[in-house]
Design an enzyme around this catalytic site. Structure first.
Site, mmCIF file in Angstrom:
data_model
loop_
_atom_site.group_PDB
_atom_site.id
_atom_site.type_symbol
_atom_site.label_atom_id
_atom_site.label_comp_id
_atom_site.label_asym_id
_atom_site.label_seq_id
_atom_site.Cartn_x
_atom_site.Cartn_y
_atom_site.Cartn_z
ATOM 1 N N LEU A 97 0.902 -1.145 0.000
ATOM 2 C CA LEU A 97 0.000 0.000 0.000
ATOM 3 C C LEU A 97 0.940 1.194 0.000
ATOM 4 O O LEU A 97 1.711 1.367 0.941
ATOM 5 C CB LEU A 97 -0.899 -0.013 1.235
ATOM 6 N N ASP A 98 0.935 1.976 -1.074
ATOM 7 C CA ASP A 98 2.018 2.945 -1.255
ATOM 8 C C ASP A 98 2.093 3.947 -0.106
ATOM 9 O O ASP A 98 1.143 4.143 0.645
ATOM 10 C CB ASP A 98 1.918 3.638 -2.620
ATOM 11 N N LYS A 99 3.237 4.568 0.003
ATOM 12 C CA LYS A 99 3.561 5.426 1.148
ATOM 13 C C LYS A 99 2.526 6.518 1.375
ATOM 14 O O LYS A 99 2.176 6.831 2.514
ATOM 15 C CB LYS A 99 4.943 6.043 0.946
ATOM 16 N N ASP A 100 2.012 7.098 0.302
ATOM 17 C CA ASP A 100 1.082 8.217 0.426
ATOM 18 C C ASP A 100 -0.344 7.775 0.751
ATOM 19 O O ASP A 100 -1.187 8.619 1.074
ATOM 20 C CB ASP A 100 1.065 9.028 -0.869
ATOM 21 N N SER A 101 -0.608 6.475 0.635
ATOM 22 C CA SER A 101 -1.959 5.963 0.867
ATOM 23 C C SER A 101 -2.123 5.476 2.304
ATOM 24 O O SER A 101 -1.150 5.282 3.025
ATOM 25 C CB SER A 101 -2.269 4.826 -0.107
#
Length: 227
Positions: A97-101
């Site tokens: 789950l990408d860093k910004d999410s």
């Protein structure tokens, strides 16, 4: 199987960490020092620091990841999810789950289950709530639902539902790198908030952002039945 895979499947550590243990001469197989990449059987006598290895109890955790946390087991990376969770035993994130999410990510020591969930041939559902930077119309919903060309391929058909003028829910059955962000970008939109709220039958609705809970056996049994 190789010793690295066996100890990882047993829930001891990552395969990379096993190699370090071998270098440190901590593993004995049938009375002899273990060698790098050695093939073993479950029936072999395998000792770690003089203690016989055996499968550890499986652990299943649902974490509501906040933005800024990186889904990696590499402890040398700042803000990695292992240090954030700070769980006493070895676990690893199932997928990304990408860093910004933000939102739901599963943590476990069950390598076999993780591999089944992440299989590219699987069609396991993951649901997200997405906010984009401006209002969208029905053509956006239709285009996203039917598949979008990104990363040299067409995404699988998915389910979209409008929540507000610039907010929608989306259910995916694949996990391409930054898939939702790339899909919306193809239509000229930018994601300003992305939250995963469901992985198959596991929900995050009762977990505060930044908190986690153990997943009960009944839920895990149902998940296993689905895969």
């Amino acid at each position: 199987m190789r010793i690295n895979k066996l100890l990882s499947n047993y829930g001891y550590c990552s395969r990379k960490e096993v190699s370090r243990w071998i270098e440190d001469k901590r593993i004995i197989v049938n009375g002899k020092l273990c060698e790098q990449g050695q093939w073993v059987e479950e029936s072999d006598e395998i000792l770690l620091d003089g203690e016989k290895v055996k499968p550890k109890e499986k652990v299943y955790i649902a974490l509501n990841k906040p933005p800024g946390i990186v889904c990696t087991s590499a402890r040398e990376i700042d803000n990695n999810i292992i240090d954030f969770l700070n769980y006493k035993d070895y676990v690893f994130p199932v997928g990304r789950l990408d860093k910004d999410s933000q939102g739901l990510i599963l943590m476990t020591n069950d390598g076999e289950l993780a591999n089944k969930i992440l299989s590219s041939d699987s069609y396991h559902e993951k649901e997200y709530i997405v906010t984009v930077d401006r209002d969208f119309d029905e053509s956006f919903i239709e285009g996203m639902s039917n598949g979008v060309e990104i990363l040299g391929t067409i995404t699988r058909p998915c389910k979209l539902r409008r929540i507000d003028k610039n907010i929608f829910s989306i259910i995916l059955t694949q996990g391409l790198n930054r898939q939702i962000r790339r899909m919306t970008k193809a239509f000229g939109y930018n994601v300003i908030k992305l939250e995963r709220i469901r992985i198959m039958n596991i929900m995050s609705n009762d977990i505060e952002l930044g908190q986690w809970k153990f997943i009960n056996k009944e839920v895990i049994s149902k998940l296993i039945d689905e895969i």
